[in-house]
Every structure is written in C-alpha cells, then in structure tokens.
Design a protein around this motif. Structure first.
Motif: not given
Lengths: 497, 101, 768
Positions: A148, A151, A154, A156-158, B80, B83-84, B87
């Motif tokens: 991730a 940052r 999208e 990458s974080s997913e 995480l 971060a999610i 976005t």
C-alpha cells in the motif's frame, strides 16, 4: 536450556539477521538526518549493504550444523542457501526501486524492505513454531505496508488492504494450527514435535490432519498455492512494481524453505499413526494441490492483458511446479529438496529481471498493458533482450536457467515414481509457453502507439537487468550443475536431522 | 473448581469460529479487524490452556509474541484503513474491487 | 581442472577462447554502423529492392576496431596453439604415454556425470599447427578483401566465431563437444555463404548448404547417441585407445540392423561417416559446396581449406579406430564403414575431378577440386592409410587456402578492372565491346580472363605454386608427397591382391591425372596468353593496404604449400629421403602415436611403381594441360578446345552430371508436392482441426473454472438464491475483487480437503 549457554558459539548462527538489523538502523538514520538530496543514495546504501550481508552466511557461520538459541533457529547449509537468495533478492529489489518515481525516493521504503528481509531470513532457518510465527509476521506485516506504499493511489491501497486481510486471516488460522500442535505434544520445536505425536494422539490421525490443514492455509497463502492464491493477482497488480518483485521472489523463497523444513521435520517418513503414514498423506495432498495450482495459474494467465497480472498468474503456476518438487520429497528427498532450492534460486533472478523490465517499461509509458509493449525491441533492444531472457527462463527454454530448474524438478518427480505428476507438469509447461511467447512476440514483432518513444535505461536498472540476465544464463549453462550440487549438499544437511 | 482443558478448547474453538465468521461476513473494515483479533486471541487462549495443561511456559511465551505481533498488525491495519478512507471515502471492504479478473 | 597457465593440460581450454571472445566483443561492442540510403555507393548502390530504405554501413572506427579485435583473437589462438604444440613436440612418448587433457563434470546423468573437456594428442597437434595459421592468413587477407564491404565488422565477427568453433572441435575430448563445434560451424557457414544476402543466389546457396549438411548431421547425431548408448562415454581416449572395448563393439550385433550382419561398431561408424559425407561434401551430398562459392572468397578459403571440410575429415580420422574395428586393412580385411569410405572416397575423387575439368568459373573449379581432394583423403582412410590421410589433410589445407585466396585476388583484380573500364567509359571513351558486358559481366569466368600474369605477377606465381602443389608436381611440392603416400599405401595393398586397395589406386591415379590437367587448364586460361577482354587488361589489385593484405598471406601460404611436404618424406626415398628424413619420417613418427599400438602400421617401403605413377600422372596431366592451353593460348571469342574433343560429354560434365537437376526432380519436387498435400490435407484439415478443438476445450475449461468459482463465491457470499439462479453472473471472472469472497473459497476448500482426507484415512483404517 543448555547448562552453559555460550553466547559466542550462538552468535554466528544469526549473523546475517544481526547485520540486517544494523543496516535497518543505518538506513533509518540516513533517512532522518541525511537530507533530501541524499535520499536516492539510500537505495544504493541498502542495495550494497544487503549484497554484502548476503555473502556473510557463506563465510561466517558456526562450525557445526545444529539448532541454536534455545532451539529457535537451526544453522545448516540449506538455510544459508535460502538466506543468500533472499538477501540477494532484496538487494536487487532495492537497486530496482531506485528508479521507481513513486517509492524510490522515500527512505522508509528501503527500511521496510530490510525488515521484511530480516523476517524472511529468520523463517528460512526457523526451528521452532514460535520462531516460525514471529518470522512469518516480521515478513508479512512490512509487506502489507509496502503493497500500500503509494498512499494516494487507490489500487495500491486496495492491494495492501486485500493482502492484509488475506494474510491476517491465514496467519490466524495457522496460529490456531500451531496451538493445536502444541496442545497435542507440549512441544514447540519442530524437530522434536514428531517424536511426541504417537504418545499424544495414539492411533487416531485425525487431529493431526486438522492441524496439518491449518498449517497448510498459512503456508499456502505465503507461497500462493491454489486455492489460497486469490490475493496474488490483485496484490501483484496493485502494488508498486519493486514490491511485487520482492513478494514474488524473496517472500516466496523463504516460505518454501519453511514449508520444506516443516513438512520434513514435523511429518517425517517414519511417522505412522494408526495405519496411516502421515507422509503419504501430505504427499498426496501436495501432489493434488500442485496439479491444481499449475493448471489454474496457467489457464488464467492465458487470459491476461496486464503484464503484472500475467506475471502474477505465472508465479502461481511456478509455485505449482515447485510443489511438484515438494511432493517428490517422499523418496530421494535430497534430490527433490535440491531441485526446489535450485528452482527458487533461479526463479529469484528470473522474476527480478522480468519485473525490472516491467518497471522500466511502465515508468516510461505509464502503461502495464502487454499490447503497449509492442516494439519494445526497437525502443530499447537491451531491455527487450533482458525481458526475453527472463521470460524464456520462466517458460523453461534453454539456455535460460528455467530449463534446468524445471528439468531437476520433473526429474525429482520421476525419481519418486510420480510419473503422472511429471507429465501433467510438462503439459502445463507447454500451455504456459503460449502466453510467455506472446509477450516476446509482442516485444519483437508488434507495433504500438508508443513505438517511437525510446526508453532509456538508468545505470541502476541496467545493473539489475544485466546482473539478472547474466545470472539466469549462467545458471542455465555452466552454473546449473555446481549450484545444484551445492543445493544437494544443503539438502543432505537438512535431512541429517 | 478445576476447569477442564476440554472446556478451554471448546471456548477457544467457538471464539475462533466467531472470529472467522466475522472476517468472512462483516463488511466494515474495523469490525473485520476486530474479528481477526478475535481469531488470534482464540489461539492465544488455546495456547495458554495447553501451557497450563503441560505445566510449561512455552505456551505463555508464544502468547507474548502473538500479542506483540497482533499489536503491530493492528497498527498497520488501521493505517491501511486511513489510507483507504482518504481515497475512497469509505471503509466498506466490498468497495475494494477495482483489482479483479 | 586447475587454472594454471604453464600447464599444457590446461592451455587447450584457452585455444578457442580468443576467437570466441572476439566474436562476442565485435557483435556486442564494436559492430557499429551508420545508416545510409540503399542507393549509396558505399552500400554497393544497386539493390532496387531496397530503394528508399536506409541500410547500415560499418563505420570506419568500427571496421578498425573489429578487425583489430578479430586479429587479436586469432593471434591469441595461434599463440596458445603453438605453445601447446611445441610443448608436445618436446614431450617424450607423446601420444602413447602422455596426452594433454583436462575436463570438468558438465552434467550429472543418473549416477554418472557427463564430462566435458579438452584433449591434445599428436593428431590434434598437427591440426593446431595448421588451423590457426591458415585462419590467421585468411583473416589478414580479409582485411583487404572486405575493406569496402558495408558489413565488414559483422564479417569479422562471424569468421571469428567460425574459427572459434573449429578450434573447439579440434581440442574437444569427446564427440559431443566436437559436434557442438561442428554445428556452430554449420551455422556460421550458413551465415557466411549468405553473407551477401541481397543476392538471391547467395541466400539460396546458404540455405542449400545448411539443409544438406543438416541432413547428414542428424544421422551423425544418431551415431553419437548410439555410441553413448553402447559405451556409456563419448570420450575419444576412453573409446579409441581401448582395443578391448572396440573389439567388443565390433562383436556386438547392431540394434535393428544386426540381422544383416552389421555390428554396433559398424553402424556407429557408418552413421558418423554420413555426417562427414555431408560436411566434407562427398558424393552424393556434395551439391552444396560448389554453390557455397557465393560467399566472399575468404569464406570459401575458410570452408574449403582451413575449417569446415577439414573438420569432416578430421572427425573421421579422429574416430578411425572405431571405423577399423572388426577388420584389419593391412591384411585386406575391411570393416563395412571402411568399404563405404573407400568406395565413396575414390568415386568422389574421380567424379568431382571430371566435373572440374569442364568448369569455367575460377572458384568452381577449385570447389570441385576440393571435393575431389577430400575424396582422396576419404579413400585413403578407407584402405587404412591413416597417416597419409592426415598428411594430405594438412598439405591440402595449405595449398587450397592459397588457391582460394589467389583466385579471390584474381576476382578482386577483375572487379577492379571492370570498375576501371566503366569509369573509362563514363568519361566519354565509349567502347562498344564493353557495353556487351554491361550488367552481366562475370568477373569469375575464366573465359573473360587471360594474360593476368602481367598485371598481377605475385598472384600468378603464388597461384602457380598452389596449383602445382595441387597437381602433385613431383619432388618439390607438398601435394606430391602426401598424394604419393596415399598411392603408395594403396599400391602396397594392391600387390597383396586386395580389391579395395586396387580400386582406390586406379581411381585415384586417374583422378590425380585429371587434377593436374584441370589445374594447368585453369592456370593457362587465367594467366597465360593475352587478355581476352578489356577488363582483364586492367585487372590489378591496386596499391596500398588492400593490395598488401591480399598478397602477404599468399606468399606465406605459398611457402608452406612447398615446404609442408618435407616433413613427410619417406626415409628410404632415394636422395631426398636421407636429406629430409635422416632418422625417420617425422610426420609419420609423430602422428602414428595417436593410435593404440594395436592399430599402428608401418609405412610400406618405397616402391618404384607408385612413385613413378605419381610422376607420370602429375607430369602427364600438367603436360596435357600445357599442350592444350599454354602452347597455343585461347584468344578472345575462341571456344574451349575441350568442347570439340569431348562433345556431348563436355555438356554433361559442365552441368555436373545434372546431379542438381536430378535432386530437384527426385527429392525437391516430390517433397514440395508432398508438403502441399500435408498443408492442404493434414495440416489445415486434421491438425488445425485438432488444435482448434484443443483451443476450444481449453477456453471452455477456463470458462468452466470461472463459472464454478463465480457460482461458489456468489453462492456462499451473496446468498445462495442469488448464486444458484443468477446464471447471468457466470461471465464474471474468477477474481471478483472481493477479498472476503476469496476467503470464503479458502474456507470451503479447506473444509472439502479436510473431509476428503478424513474420509480417506477412515476408509483406510477400516480396510486395515
């Protein structure tokens, strides 16, 4: 545990890990106090540091092969071999990352890679369930962060999130399996566990089967064995390319080292519970999973348009081939273990080469589509050549190393009288040829919208591509036998429990 | 009254299954994390129970490591989620399906 | 294997390294080109196909660097070869007791390892004397010859690889490594013959050479595999210096062919000989060699003298004990492979010599003469004249390399002259005579030459020396001594009444006569008399580096074309014997030790009849040639007197017995027709059908997986009703992107596996 614990006899067994810790601290300090303009140099400090550490297991170790640190880690040749390949993999990853515009200029990236490598290095030698768990998590948790790492992206974080959930779930199940094993025997050392089984479970193998399955979930996740593979394509595609490369080689190599060690130590050939020889049980299980893994990996790879996703499915299929070697450990174990080690060694270089190629390609064009790779041979012939060597190796075509890798694995299967398994593996390799060769064809024959755009190689990527290509070619020709012999020596060390 | 080892194992198994169900079925990321913790702690309970059963400290030792690891895991997991959320403006795990195929 | 530069056991490893390294350096680094329009003068300027295209032309620094690297590589090879060779000369008992060898374990096969290594025995030594020297001359010559070629760097890369492969083959200690060198040479010869691939004839010749030799190579590989199967090793020393093993092989009936009375040794020998027949262009696989003249002349010298064709003969000389096994030629008992060699060799020698008589292309004459001379060697081996064959191989390499390069000089001179004449015409001095030749002037046609001795004196003299050596001019040329030895050995057998020896003696004597005749004819047509065309009048090599580099090798090789024979003068030869061979025949004495004592044979005593025969055929042929072509040289427009004398026979000879046409009719046309049938019916109809079916099935399986997974995931995850009834969802991919659904599949899979395992153990327990 021992009456007299002599620190200095135990120290050499974990020299690489200690040095990795030191390097991690150095990198952290450099990142904190080094100033912005020196950030890029952190990549080279890490790469060179890791490369130097990779050599230490070869020149400095305890004088005898046994367990150290109260039975936590075992020092033996096979562990050293895996450590070398893991740390080299990490070193090349750092070198590769130097040119990634999104992750390469952040010092903590290298820090996290080094910490993950520390975990990987530990599980390659782990001899105790506690160590196994701690090592696995030390490897996994940094990888979630790395996946991730972009940052703001999208995808990458997913991918990080998915990786995390899948990993946390698997390690939870595995941990429960550990606790059951401990519960049956009162032992956590994997080398003494098996001796306690008969007394613990009498004639009923079922509890052990349950524990075995739970372990399988954890290991299956780490080596992307079907049906525990689902995270692989999503994470490979979404994660930054250097991370994908790292996950596909270092993490996988360490996990296979662990799998081999645990299977051989915890369920040895002599272990018979009731009428059931537990080894036959897991051999059958692994054989079937090997077939399924190869087949599903290859069949789904056929339909991919994204190069990273293709390599993800290809890596699932490759894990299937390695499982063939694992299944063959039933008889002629040293040959099989050596074939697994050799395969992973050559796979380390091969996949790093392939991903380095993908990295440069997507950095320049911003695309990861296979069809956009058209005309790569005209845009940068060296890049195309490096990619071709890597892909030929993945496909198992001489003189690339993949040929000998597959050759040894399949020979191991044949030696173990698993001819059918070997045949299915060969058929799979043939299916795989199709999508591998398509990539080469696209690079050399097709044209694309980016055709006129030339691609420059920076010095570090040139090094990565050059080193991996040479290593792949070397292992596919003169290097094959010496390295295999080396691995076979290590395998004997593993078996000489 | 001595609680039998079997009872501990039963409890731990129930907790583990509850945790697993939670991971599988809840859609809220925070709840999923809590379920993961539940799974780990089910294992912890089993470990401690076994340690007592065998009269050893190995199991306890193991539990300490698991707790430490779990803490690290949660830290990463929450990061995480942040971060999610930045976005996607959502912490529903079902919304994460851009990567597929 | 120890790395030790003063150890002659290690040094052979380094011999091929120089040229191979040069190949890589040139290919990877120094081969730099710039793009010019295809119509540019630098590129040749007359390739309509490429009009408007940019083509690469080697830059000057690239040329200089590549040439330097190539030369350095071959000089390195020369240095190491000679170091090894002279060390071997100084070794007591070299061959019998001492050989230089070292090897490495290359690949484990079962419980044994296949070892790969280098090996130097007396036969290798003489090759190491000849090959690097001839190759170096060819390299030097190429500097000038290719000076204006747009791809000079590439050329040097390829000939370096060629040289490296040849040297690998020479120092190989086993058949497999020899075969590797052999195949690499095959590849190089393909690329070099087709070097001027703009010419249709060139690329066609390349393909022809490649395919023809490949056919033979496959058979040879079969032989190698069989040998490995039968003995478990391919190492020369282990097999060939081991009479017990060979006897055993000769006593074992072959697989499949055993019922026809053929032993394992024979069938292996025959397979290997077939490889040589292809590589050394023996009848009936000789057809590629004359066409190979389409390559640049240094390539012809390389293929026909120093490397490829020699390699073929070298290979069978190398494995000679295997071929002899089961017979003893010195008592008239010939094994089947030897009979094959004797028949094929002597027939080819005569057959090719007759064709050479009627050729007008200066290089084609030499090509057929090569085939013929290789036939000499083959025939010599067939009657057990091992030393004589090796001797002729060496001398032939020198004088044939010389002849090719001299003929190359002639051609170069003619092109130079043509250029001059054209420029002349362009300046207004129009001459109708030249307009006839415009566009289709053949600088290789001897009918267009004549009188070149005046403008190209050095070429003339060296060509003369080479030609006389080829013809076997008595006493002073190398060719005489080696040919004489073959005839002497054959005659020795004839006196004992052995049929094969008699056949070989007669056929070779006639072939030698023809050789002398066509050599004299060639010399006469090319150099004697007056120029028959304006071009010939202006033919010369010019001045400067080009001329120098193209002349120097000729002079050096001319020296060897004479002196190389003196190492093999029989000691009992009147007058000359005591001078050159005071103690023993040096060549014979040295090389015989290659063989195990069981195979060694004394050279027959000098007998007047074969010596006189050699005198008569050489001088007779030369005399006849002189009488027909020198006494009264052809003038422009005059017909070759042979046409009148031989009549229709000449036409047959000129068309090479129509062998090419026969092959086209017998092999090419039917196979084309067959392949059309295959394409139409089997490939398109059956195979494509099968493949499409497989593809469809694979796609279907892929879809099935998707359906299954979608169904499973949806079924459990989104609720069973949705999953079961929503068949529309089957197009969804296996990877839904939902991580929790993945986990559900994992859980399901674990449960299924667990149940299966539990059941299977339960059943087993119940059964147990």
């Amino acid at each position: 545990m021992e009456a007299s614990f002599d620190f200095w006899t135990h120290l050499p067994a974990v020299i690489p890990e200690l040095l990795l810790t030191v390097l991690a601290v150095v990198v952290l300090l450099l990142d904190l106090y080094g100033g912005k303009e020196n950030r890029r140099n952190i990549a080279f400090v890490s790469a060179i540091g890791l490369a130097a550490i990779a050599v230490t297991p070869l020149i400095w170790g305890p004088s005898e092969q046994q367990v150290f640190w109260g039975g936590m880690v075992r020092y033996d040749l096979i562990a050293q071999i895996f450590k070398v390949m893991i740390i080299i993999g990490a070193s090349i990853t750092c070198l590769m990352a130097a040119d990634d515009s999104e992750v390469g200029h952040k010092g903590e990236f290298y820090l996290i890679v080094i910490v993950a490598t520390l975990g990987a290095s530990l599980i390659a030698a782990a001899a105790d369930l506690i160590m196994v768990f701690v090592g696995l998590e030390t490897l996994s948790i940094p990888l979630y962060i790395l996946a991730a790492f972009r940052r703001d992206d999208e995808r990458s974080s997913e991918s990080g999130m998915k990786y995390f959930l899948f990993g946390a779930f698997s390690s939870g199940v595995m941990l429960y399996g550990f606790s059951l094993l401990y519960g049956f025997t009162g032992e956590t050392n994997i080398y003494t566990l098996s001796q306690a089984f008969p007394a613990a479970v009498a004639d009923n193998p079922l509890p052990l089967i349950g524990a075995l399955l739970m372990l399988l979930v954890g290991f299956g996740f780490k080596v992307s064995m079907v049906p525990f593979h689902f995270w692989t394509p999503d994470v490979y595609e979404g994660a930054p390319t250097p991370v994908t490369a790292y996950v596909s080689v270092a993490s996988k190599a360490a996990s296979f080292a662990l799998l081999v060690r645990v299977l051989l130590a915890v369920f040895p050939v002599t272990l018979v519970i009731g009428q059931e020889n537990l080894q036959t049980l897991w051999v059958n299980l692994v054989s079937v999973l090997a077939i399924v893994t190869m087949t599903i990996g290859n069949v789904l790879a056929l339909r991919q348009t994204n190069i990273k996703r293709l390599l993800a499915y290809s890596s699932i299929a490759q894990a299937g081939y390695v499982l063939v070697g694992v299944a063959a450990m039933q008889s002629q174990s040293d040959y099989s273990v050596a074939s697994v080690a050799f395969y992973l060694l050559m796979y380390t270089f091969t996949n790093l080469g392939a991903f380095a190629g993908v990295l440069i390609f997507s950095e320049t064009t911003g695309s990861e589509n296979i069809k956009d790779m058209g005309g790569l041979s005209r845009r940068n012939p060296w890049l195309a050549l490096g990619m071709t060597i890597a892909i030929l190796s993945l496909a198992g075509i001489p003189p690339a190393a993949g040929f000998f890798g597959k050759f040894y694995l399949f020979t191991a299967a044949v030696n173990a009288n698993m001819v059918l398994l070997a045949i299915i593996a060969v058929l799979n390799a043939i299916v795989a040829l199709y999508y591998y060769l398509i990539v080469i064809k696209v690079m050399y024959v097709d044209r694309s919208q980016y055709d006129s755009q030339s691609i420059a190689l920076s010095r570090s990527t040139l090094w990565v591509i050059g080193l991996t290509s040479i290593a792949v070619l070397l292992l596919g020709t003169f290097g094959a036998q010496p390295f295999f012999d080396w691995a076979a020596q290590g395998a004997q060390a593993l078996l000489a429990l | 009254m001595e609680v039998s080892i079997a009872s501990y194992i039963m409890l731990s198994a129930v907790l583990f299954i509850l945790g697993a169900m939670g991971v599988l079925l809840r859609r809220n990321a925070i709840l999923v994390f809590m379920s993961v913790e539940l799974m780990l702690n089910a294992a912890n309970l089993a470990l401690v129970a076994f340690a007592r059963h065998w009269g050893q400290t190995d199991g306890h030792l193991f539990v300490f490591f698991v707790i430490t690891v779990a803490a690290a895991e949660v830290a990463v997991g929450l990061a995480l989620i942040v971060a999610i959320f930045r976005t996607k403006k959502s912490i529903n795990i079902d919304d994460l399906h851009e990567l597929q195929g | 294997m120890e790395v030790n530069f003063s150890d002659p056991n290690f040094l052979p490893w380094l011999i091929p390294v120089g040229p191979l390294l040069a190949f890589f350096i040139i290919t990877l680094a120094t081969n730099r080109a710039r793009l010019v329009p295809a119509t540019s003068h630098e590129y040749g300027g007359h390739h309509p196909d490429y009009e408007g295209m940019l083509v690469p032309v080697a830059t000057v620094p690239s040329r200089i660097l590549s040439v330097t690297v190539g030369l350095a590589g071959v000089i390195m090879a020369l240095f190491f070869s000679y170091t090894v060779a002279f060390s071997a000369f100084g070794e007591h008992g070299f061959g019998a007791e001492v050989v230089y060898a070292s090897n490495i374990a290359w690949m484990a096969t079962g419980d044994t390892a296949f070892r790969l290594g280098v090996f130097v025995d007396p036969l290798t030594v003489i090759m190491l004397i000849m090959v690097p020297l001839a190759v170096l001359m060819i390299f030097i010559y190429s500097i000038g010859y290719m000076a204006h070629d747009p791809r000079q760097s590439r050329f040097f890369a390829l000939i370096s690889l060629f040289a490296g492969a040849m040297l690998t083959l020479v120092v190989a200690d086993n058949l497999l490594l020899l075969f590797v060198g052999w195949e690499v040479m095959g590849l190089c010869s393909y690329m070099l013959i087709g070097f001027w691939f703009e010419k249709k004839s060139a690329y066609k010749a390349a393909i022809k050479a490649f395919i023809t030799t490949r056919v033979a190579d496959v058979v040879m590989l079969l032989g190698i595999v069989y040998l490995y199967y039968a003995t478990g090793t391919l190492n020369f020393r282990d097999i060939l210096y081991n009479p017990e093993l060979l006897e055993q092989l000769a006593a074992t009936p072959a697989l499949i062919f055993g019922s026809w009375g053929i032993s394992a040794a024979s069938i292996i020998g025959i397979f290997l000989i077939v490889g040589t027949i292809g590589k050394s262009a023996q009848f009936p696989l000789h057809v590629w060699l004359p066409d190979a003249m389409e390559g640049p002349t240094p390539v012809s010298a390389m293929i026909h003298a120093a490397a490829m064709v020699s390699a073929g003969i070298y290979a069978i000389i190398r494995i000679y004990p295997l071929l002899e096994a089961g017979g003893n030629p010195h008592y008239g008992i010939l094994s089947q492979p030897m009979v094959l060699m004797a028949v094929v060799g002597s027939f080819t020698a005569l057959f090719a010599a007759t064709i050479a008589v009627a050729q007008n292309d200066v290089k084609r004459v030499l090509a057929y003469s090569t085939i013929s001379q290789l036939g000499f060697m083959m025939a010599a081996l067939g009657i057990g004249a091992y030393i004589a064959a090796a001797f002729h191989l060496i001398t032939h390499a020198f004088f044939k390399a010389l002849l090719f390069m001299a003929s190359g000089s002639v051609i170069h001179g003619m092109e130079h002259g043509e250029h001059h004449v054209h420029e002349h015409a362009a300046h207004g001095h129009d001459d109708h005579h030249h307009d006839d030749h415009h566009g289709h002037f053949d600088p290789q046609d001897m009918m267009n030459m004549g009188g070149l001795r005046k403008t190209m004196p050095v070429t003339f003299i060296t060509f003369l020396i080479g030609g006389f050596s080829l013809a076997g001019f008595p006493l002073i040329t190398a060719g005489f001594w080696s040919k004489d030895e073959i005839l002497a050995d054959a005659f020795y057998g004839l006196t004992k009444g052995y049929g094969a020896h008699a056949l070989v003696f007669i056929m070779l004597a006639v072939a030698a006569f023809l050789t002398a005749f066509y050599t004299m004819r060639q010399l006469g047509l090319t150099f004697w008399g007056e120029p028959r065309t304006e071009v010939a009048k202006h033919a010369n090599l010019g001045r400067g580096l080009v001329s120098f580099t193209m002349t120097l090798p000729l002079i050096i090789l001319a020296f060897f074309a004479i002196t190389a024979g003196f190492v093999g003068v029989p000691p009992d030869f009147p007058i000359l014997g005591p001078i050159f061979s005071p103690e023993h025949n040096a060549f014979h004495y040295f090389v015989i030790e290659t063989l195990h004592p069981a195979f060694q044979a004394e050279a027959p005593a000098v007998n007047a009849i074969p010596v006189l025969t050699s005198f008569v055929v050489a001088l007779g042929g030369l005399g006849l040639g002189w009488w027909m072509y020198w006494r009264k040289p052809l003038v422009a427009g005059e017909e070759d007197p042979l046409v009148g004398i031989l009549g229709p026979v000449h036409t047959v000879l000129k068309n090479k017995y129509y062998i090419d046409e026969i092959y086209v009719a017998v092999f090419v046309k039917p196979s084309q027709a067959f392949s059309r049938f295959v394409i139409d019916f089997i490939d398109r109809g059956i195979l494509d059908g099968i493949l499409h079916t497989i593809a469809r099935v694979a796609t279907w399986i892929g879809d099935l997986f998707k359906v299954l997974n979608t169904w499973l995931i949806d079924g459990v995850g989104d609720g069973i009703p949705d999953g079961i009834f929503d068949f529309g969802g089957w197009v969804r991919r296996i990877q839904t992107g939902h991580v929790q659904e993945y986990l559900l599949v994992v859980l399901g899979a674990v449960l299924v596996i667990g149940i299966i395992l539990a059941l299977s153990t339960g059943i087993l327990q119940a059964a147990g």
